[in-house]
Design a protein around this motif. Structure first.
Motif, PDB file in Angstrom:
ATOM      1  N   ARG A 157      -1.942  -9.681  -0.654  1.00  0.00           N
ATOM      2  CA  ARG A 157      -3.303  -9.140  -0.540  1.00  0.00           C
ATOM      3  C   ARG A 157      -3.446  -7.914  -1.428  1.00  0.00           C
ATOM      4  O   ARG A 157      -2.478  -7.253  -1.760  1.00  0.00           O
ATOM      5  CB  ARG A 157      -3.600  -8.738   0.903  1.00  0.00           C
ATOM      6  CG  ARG A 157      -3.668  -9.904   1.849  1.00  0.00           C
ATOM      7  CD  ARG A 157      -3.792  -9.408   3.246  1.00  0.00           C
ATOM      8  NE  ARG A 157      -2.487  -8.908   3.661  1.00  0.00           N
ATOM      9  CZ  ARG A 157      -2.078  -8.839   4.904  1.00  0.00           C
ATOM     10  NH1 ARG A 157      -2.856  -9.200   5.874  1.00  0.00           N
ATOM     11  NH2 ARG A 157      -0.879  -8.381   5.206  1.00  0.00           N
ATOM     12  N   TYR A 158      -4.691  -7.609  -1.753  1.00  0.00           N
ATOM     13  CA  TYR A 158      -4.979  -6.407  -2.532  1.00  0.00           C
ATOM     14  C   TYR A 158      -6.424  -5.996  -2.287  1.00  0.00           C
ATOM     15  O   TYR A 158      -7.243  -6.791  -1.835  1.00  0.00           O
ATOM     16  CB  TYR A 158      -4.724  -6.646  -4.029  1.00  0.00           C
ATOM     17  CG  TYR A 158      -5.595  -7.711  -4.643  1.00  0.00           C
ATOM     18  CD1 TYR A 158      -6.761  -7.370  -5.319  1.00  0.00           C
ATOM     19  CD2 TYR A 158      -5.257  -9.049  -4.545  1.00  0.00           C
ATOM     20  CE1 TYR A 158      -7.566  -8.347  -5.884  1.00  0.00           C
ATOM     21  CE2 TYR A 158      -6.045 -10.030  -5.103  1.00  0.00           C
ATOM     22  CZ  TYR A 158      -7.217  -9.679  -5.779  1.00  0.00           C
ATOM     23  OH  TYR A 158      -8.005 -10.651  -6.324  1.00  0.00           O
ATOM     24  N   VAL A 198       0.265  -6.483  -2.495  1.00  0.00           N
ATOM     25  CA  VAL A 198       1.338  -6.274  -1.525  1.00  0.00           C
ATOM     26  C   VAL A 198       1.121  -7.290  -0.410  1.00  0.00           C
ATOM     27  O   VAL A 198       0.040  -7.374   0.158  1.00  0.00           O
ATOM     28  CB  VAL A 198       1.314  -4.842  -0.940  1.00  0.00           C
ATOM     29  CG1 VAL A 198       2.427  -4.663   0.076  1.00  0.00           C
ATOM     30  CG2 VAL A 198       1.431  -3.799  -2.029  1.00  0.00           C
ATOM     31  N   GLY A 199       2.134  -8.079  -0.136  1.00  0.00           N
ATOM     32  CA  GLY A 199       2.026  -9.068   0.924  1.00  0.00           C
ATOM     33  C   GLY A 199       0.957 -10.120   0.661  1.00  0.00           C
ATOM     34  O   GLY A 199       0.349 -10.639   1.588  1.00  0.00           O
ATOM     35  N   LYS A 224       4.890   1.095  -0.926  1.00  0.00           N
ATOM     36  CA  LYS A 224       4.413  -0.261  -0.635  1.00  0.00           C
ATOM     37  C   LYS A 224       4.225  -0.482   0.854  1.00  0.00           C
ATOM     38  O   LYS A 224       3.302  -1.152   1.268  1.00  0.00           O
ATOM     39  CB  LYS A 224       5.366  -1.315  -1.205  1.00  0.00           C
ATOM     40  CG  LYS A 224       5.152  -1.589  -2.656  1.00  0.00           C
ATOM     41  CD  LYS A 224       5.944  -2.804  -3.086  1.00  0.00           C
ATOM     42  CE  LYS A 224       5.628  -3.142  -4.520  1.00  0.00           C
ATOM     43  NZ  LYS A 224       6.218  -4.393  -4.942  1.00  0.00           N
ATOM     44  N   GLY A 225       5.117   0.099   1.666  1.00  0.00           N
ATOM     45  CA  GLY A 225       4.993  -0.018   3.116  1.00  0.00           C
ATOM     46  C   GLY A 225       3.714   0.635   3.616  1.00  0.00           C
ATOM     47  O   GLY A 225       3.047   0.114   4.505  1.00  0.00           O
ATOM     48  N   GLU A 245      -3.054  -4.545   6.011  1.00  0.00           N
ATOM     49  CA  GLU A 245      -3.024  -5.312   7.265  1.00  0.00           C
ATOM     50  C   GLU A 245      -4.124  -4.851   8.216  1.00  0.00           C
ATOM     51  O   GLU A 245      -4.806  -5.666   8.834  1.00  0.00           O
ATOM     52  CB  GLU A 245      -1.648  -5.189   7.929  1.00  0.00           C
ATOM     53  CG  GLU A 245      -0.584  -5.983   7.208  1.00  0.00           C
ATOM     54  CD  GLU A 245       0.818  -5.764   7.750  1.00  0.00           C
ATOM     55  OE1 GLU A 245       1.037  -4.791   8.512  1.00  0.00           O
ATOM     56  OE2 GLU A 245       1.695  -6.568   7.397  1.00  0.00           O
ATOM     57  N   LEU A 275       0.880  -1.612   2.551  1.00  0.00           N
ATOM     58  CA  LEU A 275       0.885  -2.816   3.375  1.00  0.00           C
ATOM     59  C   LEU A 275       0.235  -2.553   4.725  1.00  0.00           C
ATOM     60  O   LEU A 275      -0.560  -3.369   5.207  1.00  0.00           O
ATOM     61  CB  LEU A 275       2.317  -3.338   3.561  1.00  0.00           C
ATOM     62  CG  LEU A 275       2.455  -4.611   4.395  1.00  0.00           C
ATOM     63  CD1 LEU A 275       1.689  -5.769   3.761  1.00  0.00           C
ATOM     64  CD2 LEU A 275       3.927  -4.967   4.552  1.00  0.00           C
ATOM     65  N   GLU A 276       0.525  -1.400   5.323  1.00  0.00           N
ATOM     66  CA  GLU A 276      -0.104  -1.045   6.594  1.00  0.00           C
ATOM     67  C   GLU A 276      -1.626  -0.982   6.448  1.00  0.00           C
ATOM     68  O   GLU A 276      -2.367  -1.512   7.275  1.00  0.00           O
ATOM     69  CB  GLU A 276       0.430   0.297   7.097  1.00  0.00           C
ATOM     70  CG  GLU A 276      -0.228   0.738   8.395  1.00  0.00           C
ATOM     71  CD  GLU A 276       0.131   2.141   8.828  1.00  0.00           C
ATOM     72  OE1 GLU A 276      -0.278   2.515   9.941  1.00  0.00           O
ATOM     73  OE2 GLU A 276       0.800   2.877   8.070  1.00  0.00           O
TER      74      GLU A 276
END
Length: 103
Positions: free
Chosen positions: A74-75, A71-72, A2-3, A10, A6-7
């Motif tokens: 957003r997708y 994730v966060g 997920k990290g 972003e 997420l990067e």
């Protein structure tokens, strides 16, 4: 994982927002640059491929595995344009930042 995603999300948001692009368009734009957020996105995608090299097929597999994964807030969504070429665009589950939210 997920990290990692997420990067990507972003960086995608910073560089492309909700603009739909093909993988080859993204690569073409990024390879013209030595540095900057678009180049960072290109390199982040490159790192997540099987052999660590940017190629449209490997990046496409990564994006396909992670499309529609939230994730966060957003997708990435994928769709075929009128000519049948797959495009990816960022979408959001919150607010009205993006026009085309599928639910």
């Amino acid at each position: 994982q997920k990290g990692d995603l997420l990067e990507i999300l972003e960086l995608w948001d910073k560089v492309l927002g909700s603009e739909p692009v093909t993988i080859s368009e993204l690569a073409e734009r990024a390879t013209r640059m030595q540095s900057g957020p678009l180049r960072d996105l290109y390199e982040a995608l490159e790192q997540r491929t099987y052999k660590g090299k940017f190629n449209a097929r490997s990046v496409g597999r990564y994006l396909s595995r992670n499309k529609d994964r939230v994730v966060g807030g957003r997708y990435l969504r994928a769709f075929n344009d009128p000519s049948g070429v797959k495009r990816y665009a960022l979408a959001s589950t919150v607010g009205n930042k993006f026009d085309d939210i599928p639910f």
